[in-house]
Design a protein around this motif. Sequence first.
Motif, mmCIF file in Angstrom:
data_model
loop_
_atom_site.group_PDB
_atom_site.id
_atom_site.type_symbol
_atom_site.label_atom_id
_atom_site.label_comp_id
_atom_site.label_asym_id
_atom_site.label_seq_id
_atom_site.Cartn_x
_atom_site.Cartn_y
_atom_site.Cartn_z
ATOM 1 N N ARG A 1 0.746 -1.222 -0.149
ATOM 2 C CA ARG A 1 0.039 0.018 -0.108
ATOM 3 C C ARG A 1 0.888 1.258 -0.019
ATOM 4 O O ARG A 1 0.385 2.298 -0.503
ATOM 5 C CB ARG A 1 -0.993 0.257 1.327
ATOM 6 C CG ARG A 1 -2.066 -0.725 0.895
ATOM 7 C CD ARG A 1 -3.077 -0.681 2.070
ATOM 8 N NE ARG A 1 -4.034 -1.611 1.963
ATOM 9 C CZ ARG A 1 -5.288 -1.653 2.921
ATOM 10 N NH1 ARG A 1 -5.167 -0.858 3.766
ATOM 11 N NH2 ARG A 1 -6.131 -2.457 2.716
ATOM 12 N N THR A 2 2.047 1.241 0.767
ATOM 13 C CA THR A 2 3.013 2.526 0.724
ATOM 14 C C THR A 2 3.515 2.466 -0.707
ATOM 15 O O THR A 2 3.754 3.670 -0.927
ATOM 16 C CB THR A 2 3.847 2.216 1.928
ATOM 17 O OG1 THR A 2 3.423 1.968 3.032
ATOM 18 C CG2 THR A 2 4.729 3.138 1.939
ATOM 19 N N ALA A 3 3.815 1.299 -1.255
ATOM 20 C CA ALA A 3 4.564 1.359 -2.550
ATOM 21 C C ALA A 3 3.632 2.165 -3.555
ATOM 22 O O ALA A 3 4.101 3.008 -4.329
ATOM 23 C CB ALA A 3 4.939 0.213 -2.934
ATOM 24 N N VAL A 4 2.386 1.947 -3.489
ATOM 25 C CA VAL A 4 1.404 2.835 -4.607
ATOM 26 C C VAL A 4 1.341 3.996 -4.228
ATOM 27 O O VAL A 4 1.102 5.083 -4.979
ATOM 28 C CB VAL A 4 -0.078 1.894 -4.257
ATOM 29 C CG1 VAL A 4 -1.187 2.585 -4.921
ATOM 30 C CG2 VAL A 4 -0.211 0.395 -4.648
ATOM 31 N N ARG A 5 1.171 4.485 -2.633
ATOM 32 C CA ARG A 5 1.345 5.853 -2.435
ATOM 33 C C ARG A 5 2.556 6.658 -2.999
ATOM 34 O O ARG A 5 2.406 7.628 -3.565
ATOM 35 C CB ARG A 5 1.357 5.990 -1.106
ATOM 36 C CG ARG A 5 0.662 7.453 -0.595
ATOM 37 C CD ARG A 5 0.228 7.465 1.136
ATOM 38 N NE ARG A 5 1.409 6.936 1.964
ATOM 39 C CZ ARG A 5 1.114 6.106 2.789
ATOM 40 N NH1 ARG A 5 0.032 5.430 2.686
ATOM 41 N NH2 ARG A 5 2.282 5.560 3.632
ATOM 42 N N LEU A 6 3.572 5.936 -2.619
ATOM 43 C CA LEU A 6 4.726 6.365 -3.263
ATOM 44 C C LEU A 6 4.844 6.467 -4.617
ATOM 45 O O LEU A 6 5.292 7.705 -5.278
ATOM 46 C CB LEU A 6 5.976 5.552 -2.751
ATOM 47 C CG LEU A 6 6.554 5.806 -1.515
ATOM 48 C CD1 LEU A 6 7.786 4.634 -1.103
ATOM 49 C CD2 LEU A 6 7.304 6.954 -1.219
ATOM 50 N N ALA A 7 4.295 5.832 -5.626
ATOM 51 C CA ALA A 7 4.291 5.627 -6.844
ATOM 52 C C ALA A 7 3.525 6.846 -7.532
ATOM 53 O O ALA A 7 3.967 7.548 -8.509
ATOM 54 C CB ALA A 7 4.056 4.451 -7.687
#
Length: 89
Positions: free
Chosen positions: A70-76
Amino acid sequence: MPVRLGDPETVRLLRRGDRVDVIAADREGEARVLVSGARVWRDPGGASGSDAAGAEEAGGALVVLSVPRRTAVRLAGAGTRSELAVTLW
């Protein structure tokens, strides 16, 4: 998660295992912490050992962080709208 930082020189300061906060700055200069305590996994050049010097060859500002999905999606998403920076713990 590969993260492109706004300051290429910052990548050289990072080492595998470092903890960083990822900060997004918008066009108005407002900054917000997107992720706290992300672990530096490796640089894209494969220098997963003592330093991230190989990242310079791969674009100069790219670092790979170990974060939850979920954090990766936010970062992307943030990386497409804001300039990203990190602070070391």
